[in-house]
Write an enzyme that holds these catalytic residues in place. Structure first.
Site, PDB file in Angstrom:
ATOM      1  N   ASN A   1      17.392  55.975  67.616  1.00  0.00           N
ATOM      2  CA  ASN A   1      16.773  54.894  67.414  1.00  0.00           C
ATOM      3  C   ASN A   1      16.920  53.764  66.943  1.00  0.00           C
ATOM      4  O   ASN A   1      17.696  54.087  66.165  1.00  0.00           O
ATOM      5  CB  ASN A   1      15.448  55.039  67.575  1.00  0.00           C
ATOM      6  CG  ASN A   1      14.545  54.442  68.919  1.00  0.00           C
ATOM      7  OD1 ASN A   1      14.360  53.967  69.889  1.00  0.00           O
ATOM      8  ND2 ASN A   1      13.731  53.542  68.116  1.00  0.00           N
TER       9      ASN A   1
ATOM     10  N   ASP B   1      16.108  55.660  72.288  1.00  0.00           N
ATOM     11  CA  ASP B   1      18.416  55.164  73.100  1.00  0.00           C
ATOM     12  C   ASP B   1      18.276  56.158  73.610  1.00  0.00           C
ATOM     13  O   ASP B   1      19.418  56.646  74.386  1.00  0.00           O
ATOM     14  CB  ASP B   1      19.260  54.612  72.729  1.00  0.00           C
ATOM     15  CG  ASP B   1      18.314  53.049  72.148  1.00  0.00           C
ATOM     16  OD1 ASP B   1      17.981  52.364  73.340  1.00  0.00           O
ATOM     17  OD2 ASP B   1      17.709  53.454  70.521  1.00  0.00           O
TER      18      ASP B   1
HETATM   19  O1  MRU Z   1      20.409  47.654  70.555  1.00  0.00           O
HETATM   20  P1  MRU Z   1      19.154  47.461  71.533  1.00  0.00           P
HETATM   21  O2  MRU Z   1      17.729  45.939  71.462  1.00  0.00           O
HETATM   22  O3  MRU Z   1      18.858  47.800  72.964  1.00  0.00           O
HETATM   23  O4  MRU Z   1      18.485  48.865  71.325  1.00  0.00           O
HETATM   24  C1  MRU Z   1      17.541  49.641  71.922  1.00  0.00           C
HETATM   25  C2  MRU Z   1      15.862  49.615  71.221  1.00  0.00           C
HETATM   26  O5  MRU Z   1      15.468  48.555  71.206  1.00  0.00           O
HETATM   27  C3  MRU Z   1      15.655  50.449  70.594  1.00  0.00           C
HETATM   28  O6  MRU Z   1      16.362  51.014  69.715  1.00  0.00           O
HETATM   29  C4  MRU Z   1      14.192  50.909  71.321  1.00  0.00           C
HETATM   30  O7  MRU Z   1      13.397  51.209  70.381  1.00  0.00           O
HETATM   31  C5  MRU Z   1      14.763  51.984  71.926  1.00  0.00           C
HETATM   32  S1  MRU Z   1      15.145  51.793  73.825  1.00  0.00           S
HETATM   33  C6  MRU Z   1      13.928  51.564  74.697  1.00  0.00           C
END
Ligand code: MRU
Length: 338
Positions: free
Chosen positions: A230, A220
């Site tokens: 992440n 993220d």
């Molecule tokens: O809270 P979210 O679902 O928006 O979280 C982000 C994610 O999906 C994960 O952390 C993911 O592994 C990285 S975003 C591609």
């Protein structure tokens, strides 16, 4: 990628509306949400109808374009869009790019197209790491639903599968919102990739039994020294992978790197509602999506949405520019990727 028999992007703009796949209903219902204003797009990001770093970024860029097209106060709109979710760097990256651009809609569209292209490249580049017969573990959903198309962590998996490699994917369920069990598993099933959902606590055991050859996760936000935010639970997996000598890769486009965060401690971590831990939703026998309490009534919960994995646990980064292994800690690291 394909869903409901058609090729879809996760989020797109047509005219003044933003369209997105309603991810809170998956895997039970496939529905498109139409947002007619930038405030409705903010609602969709906040409530996680659209989620995942790249998809949030594209939606935020389109929200800026909607604000410009409808003549809103752009400073106010920018603040509102930036307040929707704090951790995903792509949101801030996209908002700033559209804010600086002469043609907001064109810029927002370029951000979405670049996201899809970069993820396709991550797939080609990252598939080098996947050998025929490999078993890969992944956490959360860093598939095409988390981006505009292809995904980050899942892109090398799709590429390898299409190239005919026999692979198997262990999918962490990813409590509390279950992005692994609900979204990653749905994506892999649609693409015919052999996989199994595992409970979040099963990873260390499977690693200890030699069942996992490689772990690939998304990101993220990545700080200048390689520390990576992440989905919550990633840190535990990275520590276990190091203990058992399993390569642990982070796949992300360069738009997820934040040079302004020197280390992981500068990354803001989103705290979400305790109800996400206390309640779970599923489908009843008569096809209704329902939410039920799964914890002791009256207990409270704490729900940090992300954690930060220090770069010392990360074997390498897969970006659209290549694979960077054995990161050195220190501010020069991100520069080396660019
Ligand atoms: O809270 P979210 O679902 O928006 O979280 C982000 C994610 O999906 C994960 O952390 C993911 O592994 C990285 S975003 C591609």
């Amino acid at each position: 990628m394909r869903a409901a028999g058609k090729n879809y992007r996760t989020v797109w703009m047509d005219g003044a509306s933003v369209f997105l796949i309603e991810q809170n209903l998956l895997p039970f219902k496939f529905q498109i949400y139409e947002s007619k204003s930038y405030l409705e797009t903010c609602f969709a990001i906040e409530k996680m109808l659209v989620r995942g770093a790249g998809a949030i970024g594209a939606a935020a860029g389109f929200a800026m374009a909607q604000a410009v097209l409808s003549g809103q106060n752009i400073e106010e709109a920018k603040k509102r869009i930036e307040s929707t979710r704090p951790t995903a760097q792509n949101l801030f990256y996209a908002v700033q790019r559209v804010y600086n651009a002469k043609d907001a809609q064109k810029e927002a569209q370029s951000i979405a197209d670049e996201d899809a292209q970069n993820c396709r490249k991550i797939g080609e580049i990252g598939s080098e790491l996947i050998k025929d017969g490999s078993a890969i573990e992944t956490h959360c959903n860093a598939g095409w639903l988390a981006f505009v198309d292809y995904g980050s962590a899942l892109a090398p998996i799709y590429h390898s599968h299409k190239a005919g490699k026999k692979i198997f994917v262990y999918v962490d369920e990813t409590r509390p919102r279950g992005q692994g069990a609900r979204l990653t598993a749905w994506e892999l099933k649609n693409e015919g990739v052999p996989h199994a959902i595992i409970s979040d606590n099963a990873g260390a055991y499977l690693m200890s039994q030699g069942k996992i050859d490689l772990m690939i996760v998304g990101a993220d936000r990545i700080a200048a020294n390689g520390d990576t935010a992440n989905k919550i639970g990633t840190l535990e997996k990275a520590i276990c992978a190091k203990e058992f000598g399993i390569p642990f890769y982070v796949a992300a486009p360069t738009s997820t790197f934040d040079k302004n965060c020197k280390t992981g401690t500068d990354i803001p971590i989103e705290q979400r509602s305790q109800n996400e831990v206390l309640f779970q939703s599923g489908i009843t026998k008569d096809n209704q999506v329902e939410e039920i309490l799964v914890c002791s009534p009256g207990s409270t919960a704490i729900n940090p949405a992300f954690d930060v994995t220090p770069s010392k646990y990360i074997t390498g980064f897969i970006t659209e520019k290549g694979i960077k292994t054995s990161p050195r800690t220190g501010a020069g690291f991100v520069q080396e990727i660019f």
